[in-house]
Design a protein around this motif. Structure first.
Motif, PDB file in Angstrom:
ATOM      1  N   VAL A 224       7.483  -3.916   6.312  1.00 53.29           N
ATOM      2  CA  VAL A 224       6.748  -3.644   5.102  1.00 53.29           C
ATOM      3  C   VAL A 224       5.972  -4.963   4.823  1.00 53.29           C
ATOM      4  O   VAL A 224       4.770  -5.383   4.520  1.00 53.29           O
ATOM      5  N   VAL A 225       6.759  -6.182   4.911  1.00 49.79           N
ATOM      6  CA  VAL A 225       6.065  -7.433   4.585  1.00 49.79           C
ATOM      7  C   VAL A 225       5.259  -7.998   5.785  1.00 49.79           C
ATOM      8  O   VAL A 225       4.166  -8.321   5.286  1.00 49.79           O
ATOM      9  N   ASN A 226       5.561  -7.989   6.926  1.00 48.20           N
ATOM     10  CA  ASN A 226       5.058  -8.266   8.298  1.00 48.20           C
ATOM     11  C   ASN A 226       3.601  -7.836   8.419  1.00 48.20           C
ATOM     12  O   ASN A 226       2.637  -8.237   8.794  1.00 48.20           O
ATOM     13  N   LEU A 227       3.910  -6.357   8.068  1.00 48.63           N
ATOM     14  CA  LEU A 227       2.520  -5.770   8.336  1.00 48.63           C
ATOM     15  C   LEU A 227       1.427  -5.907   7.321  1.00 48.63           C
ATOM     16  O   LEU A 227       0.210  -5.879   7.579  1.00 48.63           O
ATOM     17  N   ALA A 228       1.915  -6.012   6.024  1.00 48.67           N
ATOM     18  CA  ALA A 228       1.287  -6.302   4.979  1.00 48.67           C
ATOM     19  C   ALA A 228       0.058  -7.659   5.290  1.00 48.67           C
ATOM     20  O   ALA A 228      -0.892  -7.705   5.129  1.00 48.67           O
ATOM     21  N   GLU A 229       1.222  -8.515   5.643  1.00 44.86           N
ATOM     22  CA  GLU A 229       0.465 -10.044   5.991  1.00 44.86           C
ATOM     23  C   GLU A 229      -0.512  -9.803   7.169  1.00 44.86           C
ATOM     24  O   GLU A 229      -1.493 -10.367   7.054  1.00 44.86           O
ATOM     25  N   VAL A 230      -0.191  -9.176   8.183  1.00 46.36           N
ATOM     26  CA  VAL A 230      -1.290  -9.177   9.292  1.00 46.36           C
ATOM     27  C   VAL A 230      -2.582  -8.422   9.170  1.00 46.36           C
ATOM     28  O   VAL A 230      -3.382  -8.759   9.600  1.00 46.36           O
ATOM     29  N   VAL A 231      -2.124  -7.284   8.332  1.00 47.01           N
ATOM     30  CA  VAL A 231      -3.530  -6.905   7.596  1.00 47.01           C
ATOM     31  C   VAL A 231      -4.480  -7.649   6.995  1.00 47.01           C
ATOM     32  O   VAL A 231      -5.654  -7.685   7.150  1.00 47.01           O
ATOM     33  N   ARG A 232      -3.597  -8.639   6.140  1.00 40.10           N
ATOM     34  CA  ARG A 232      -4.700  -9.468   5.147  1.00 40.10           C
ATOM     35  C   ARG A 232      -5.292 -10.342   6.103  1.00 40.10           C
ATOM     36  O   ARG A 232      -6.573 -10.830   5.878  1.00 40.10           O
ATOM     37  N   GLU A 233      -4.668 -10.813   7.216  1.00 34.96           N
ATOM     38  CA  GLU A 233      -4.914 -11.966   8.142  1.00 34.96           C
ATOM     39  C   GLU A 233      -6.289 -11.353   8.748  1.00 34.96           C
ATOM     40  O   GLU A 233      -7.323 -12.220   9.014  1.00 34.96           O
ATOM     41  N   ALA A 234      -6.017 -10.258   9.325  1.00 34.01           N
ATOM     42  CA  ALA A 234      -7.281  -9.724  10.115  1.00 34.01           C
ATOM     43  C   ALA A 234      -8.566  -9.354   9.199  1.00 34.01           C
ATOM     44  O   ALA A 234      -9.690  -9.783   9.575  1.00 34.01           O
ATOM     45  N   VAL A 249      -4.813   2.939  11.899  1.00 28.73           N
ATOM     46  CA  VAL A 249      -4.079   3.735  13.299  1.00 28.73           C
ATOM     47  C   VAL A 249      -2.907   2.661  13.230  1.00 28.73           C
ATOM     48  O   VAL A 249      -2.789   1.766  14.023  1.00 28.73           O
ATOM     49  N   PRO A 250      -1.870   3.075  12.661  1.00 30.19           N
ATOM     50  CA  PRO A 250      -0.617   2.215  12.640  1.00 30.19           C
ATOM     51  C   PRO A 250       0.274   2.726  13.599  1.00 30.19           C
ATOM     52  O   PRO A 250       0.409   3.797  14.233  1.00 30.19           O
ATOM     53  N   HIS A 251       1.117   1.670  14.190  1.00 31.66           N
ATOM     54  CA  HIS A 251       2.392   2.092  14.929  1.00 31.66           C
ATOM     55  C   HIS A 251       3.192   3.144  14.336  1.00 31.66           C
ATOM     56  O   HIS A 251       3.361   3.167  12.932  1.00 31.66           O
ATOM     57  N   GLN A 252       3.406   4.209  15.080  1.00 29.04           N
ATOM     58  CA  GLN A 252       4.080   5.578  14.235  1.00 29.04           C
ATOM     59  C   GLN A 252       5.564   5.311  14.243  1.00 29.04           C
ATOM     60  O   GLN A 252       6.275   6.013  15.337  1.00 29.04           O
ATOM     61  N   ALA A 253       6.395   4.446  13.601  1.00 32.36           N
ATOM     62  CA  ALA A 253       7.777   4.332  13.650  1.00 32.36           C
ATOM     63  C   ALA A 253       8.202   5.222  12.523  1.00 32.36           C
ATOM     64  O   ALA A 253       9.330   5.763  12.878  1.00 32.36           O
ATOM     65  N   ASN A 254       7.803   5.503  11.394  1.00 29.22           N
ATOM     66  CA  ASN A 254       8.350   6.017  10.235  1.00 29.22           C
ATOM     67  C   ASN A 254       7.371   6.463   9.387  1.00 29.22           C
ATOM     68  O   ASN A 254       6.374   5.539   8.991  1.00 29.22           O
ATOM     69  N   ARG A 255       7.256   7.630   8.883  1.00 30.62           N
ATOM     70  CA  ARG A 255       6.363   8.036   7.758  1.00 30.62           C
ATOM     71  C   ARG A 255       6.389   7.042   6.521  1.00 30.62           C
ATOM     72  O   ARG A 255       5.306   6.772   6.090  1.00 30.62           O
ATOM     73  N   ARG A 256       7.423   6.883   6.175  1.00 32.27           N
ATOM     74  CA  ARG A 256       7.434   5.947   4.723  1.00 32.27           C
ATOM     75  C   ARG A 256       6.766   4.550   5.226  1.00 32.27           C
ATOM     76  O   ARG A 256       6.162   4.110   4.096  1.00 32.27           O
ATOM     77  N   ILE A 257       6.817   3.978   6.304  1.00 30.34           N
ATOM     78  CA  ILE A 257       6.197   2.763   6.430  1.00 30.34           C
ATOM     79  C   ILE A 257       4.822   3.086   6.466  1.00 30.34           C
ATOM     80  O   ILE A 257       4.009   2.002   6.147  1.00 30.34           O
ATOM     81  N   ILE A 258       4.344   3.725   7.244  1.00 35.02           N
ATOM     82  CA  ILE A 258       2.870   4.177   7.261  1.00 35.02           C
ATOM     83  C   ILE A 258       2.336   4.465   5.988  1.00 35.02           C
ATOM     84  O   ILE A 258       1.405   3.991   5.562  1.00 35.02           O
ATOM     85  N   GLY A 262      -0.718   2.225   3.826  1.00 31.42           N
ATOM     86  CA  GLY A 262      -1.914   2.845   3.411  1.00 31.42           C
ATOM     87  C   GLY A 262      -1.948   2.530   1.979  1.00 31.42           C
ATOM     88  O   GLY A 262      -2.934   2.427   1.499  1.00 31.42           O
ATOM     89  N   ARG A 263      -1.036   2.826   1.103  1.00 30.51           N
ATOM     90  CA  ARG A 263      -1.100   2.410  -0.045  1.00 30.51           C
ATOM     91  C   ARG A 263      -1.404   0.853  -0.503  1.00 30.51           C
ATOM     92  O   ARG A 263      -1.873   0.730  -1.502  1.00 30.51           O
ATOM     93  N   LYS A 264      -0.961  -0.104   0.095  1.00 30.64           N
ATOM     94  CA  LYS A 264      -1.217  -1.229  -0.163  1.00 30.64           C
ATOM     95  C   LYS A 264      -2.499  -1.682   0.206  1.00 30.64           C
ATOM     96  O   LYS A 264      -3.208  -2.300  -0.298  1.00 30.64           O
ATOM     97  N   LEU A 265      -3.253  -1.045   1.089  1.00 30.03           N
ATOM     98  CA  LEU A 265      -4.574  -1.079   1.371  1.00 30.03           C
ATOM     99  C   LEU A 265      -5.369  -0.221   0.587  1.00 30.03           C
ATOM    100  O   LEU A 265      -6.444  -0.273   0.627  1.00 30.03           O
ATOM    101  N   LYS A 266      -4.832   0.512  -0.226  1.00 30.29           N
ATOM    102  CA  LYS A 266      -5.674   1.551  -1.208  1.00 30.29           C
ATOM    103  C   LYS A 266      -6.311   2.385  -0.514  1.00 30.29           C
ATOM    104  O   LYS A 266      -7.504   2.985  -0.905  1.00 30.29           O
ATOM    105  N   LEU A 267      -5.830   2.854   0.618  1.00 34.90           N
ATOM    106  CA  LEU A 267      -6.495   3.933   1.310  1.00 34.90           C
ATOM    107  C   LEU A 267      -5.971   5.187   1.374  1.00 34.90           C
ATOM    108  O   LEU A 267      -4.729   5.587   1.283  1.00 34.90           O
ATOM    109  N   PRO A 268      -6.734   6.336   0.845  1.00 36.46           N
ATOM    110  CA  PRO A 268      -6.315   7.610   0.747  1.00 36.46           C
ATOM    111  C   PRO A 268      -5.616   8.078   2.221  1.00 36.46           C
ATOM    112  O   PRO A 268      -5.939   7.769   3.316  1.00 36.46           O
ATOM    113  N   PRO A 269      -4.498   8.739   2.117  1.00 38.60           N
ATOM    114  CA  PRO A 269      -3.832   9.372   3.074  1.00 38.60           C
ATOM    115  C   PRO A 269      -4.619  10.264   4.229  1.00 38.60           C
ATOM    116  O   PRO A 269      -4.351   9.816   5.254  1.00 38.60           O
TER     117      PRO A 269
END
Length: 324
Positions: A224-234, A249-258, A262-269
């Motif tokens: 959760v922490v690392n993905l949020a940081e790399v998204v902001r960096e990009a 298009v995220p890595h498909q590990a777990n629906r809850r992480i995905i 998405g919520r952190k980015l305020k992207l609709p599902p």
């Protein structure tokens, strides 16, 4: 004018055998409800006996080349991301190279587990930007079913097999965020977290293949922490905001992480590509499989801004921004 790597086409391959949650419930103490609630996974594909990672990679490569309209003899480079190679050596990429009939350039593997495709994409992109390759094939391919402990219900229910690939080609453009191609890639690792996600085997350590071991809750917290940081960096690198993203298009590990990303980015599902329900976690194959599905069904279109992100054992994590 700047050189940018443009994705000309993509392709994927999944083994024929489908293993459902109900099938798993007959093999280990679990249930469809337990797996679905915790992961969002309903089924996954499993390689047949004798079906190798190179077989999956080769079939995905053929599909990608056909979709791109590129012949194998045009390739200068193959970068194959996998944590489950056919053999300790040579590189699985060279087996794909031989089967494609590619006799020039270079082919090699990259190992960054679930972040592997992002790493491989970054490597190929930098080869192209440096002028060392013009046309490249990037593949993510895994047979994770071969390294699972099928008595461990915490891990064996999560993973599947598959392969995805993209074809890159150098194009001259002004280098603005409005132009097609890979805008930027961002790679990170932190080896202090080895024991949270690893395989307990290897030629040097144990002379065995070993099995995957994972402390799921700890991995989830770091993801959760690392993905949020790399998204902001990009986004910051390119002077963009989350509102500019067309597709995640995220890595498909777990629906809850995905869903959390998405919520952190305020992207609709509906702007987040999800395939974990029918692919499971396919490690390095995960992102190209999801990307290809969304391209071929018409969701991702020319000009869309696509954000790719992943985290895997190591820990490794990374992201890439692509203008389709």
């Amino acid at each position: 004018m700047a050189i940018r790597s443009v994705i000309l086409g993509c392709g994927s391959y999944l083994p024929a055998r489908v293993l459902t949650n109900a099938d798993l419930a007959r093999m280990v103490e679990t249930s469809d409800e337990w797996i679905t609630e915790r992961t969002g996974i309903k089924s996954r594909h499993i390689a047949a006996d004798g079906e190798l990672t190179s077989d999956l990679a080769y079939n995905a490569a053929l599909a990608a080349l056909a979709h791109a309209g590129v012949a194998a003899d045009e390739l200068d480079l193959i970068v194959l991301a996998t944590a489950t190679p056919d053999h300790t050596f040579p590189a699985t990429a060279t087996r794909v190279q031989a089967r494609l009939g590619m006799t020039r350039g270079a082919a090699f593997d990259v190992q960054a587990v679930c972040s592997g495709f992002i790493y491989a994409l970054s490597v190929a992109d930098n080869f192209i930007k440096a002028g060392q390759a013009r046309t490249a094939l990037v593949i993510g391919a895994e047979t994770f079913s071969r390294i699972l402990d099928w008595t461990d219900r915490g891990t064996c229910v999560l993973f599947g097999d598959g392969a995805g690939a993209v074809v890159l080609r150098a194009e001259d453009n002004p280098g603005t965020a409005a132009d097609r191609g890979i805008l930027s890639t961002h790679l990170h690792s932190d080896g202090r977290h080895h024991d949270l996600l690893y395989v307990d085997g290897g030629p040097s350590a144990t002379q065995t293949v070993g099995h995957l071991r994972m402390k799921g809750q700890e991995v989830f917290k770091h993801a959760v922490v690392n993905l949020a940081e790399v998204v902001r960096e990009a986004l910051d690198t390119n002077g963009l905001t989350a509102a500019d993203i067309t597709w995640l298009v995220p890595h498909q590990a777990n629906r809850r992480i995905i869903e959390g990303t998405g919520r952190k980015l305020k992207l609709p599902p509906e702007r987040v590509v999800v395939t974990v329900d029918h692919h499971g976690n396919t490690s390095a194959a995960s992102i190209p499989l999801a990307l290809c599905e969304a391209v071929l069904d018409g969701r991702i279109r020319r000009g869309d801004l696509v954000l790719l992100e992943a985290m895997g054992g190591g820990f490794t994590w990374g992201g890439a921004l692509v203008r389709w």
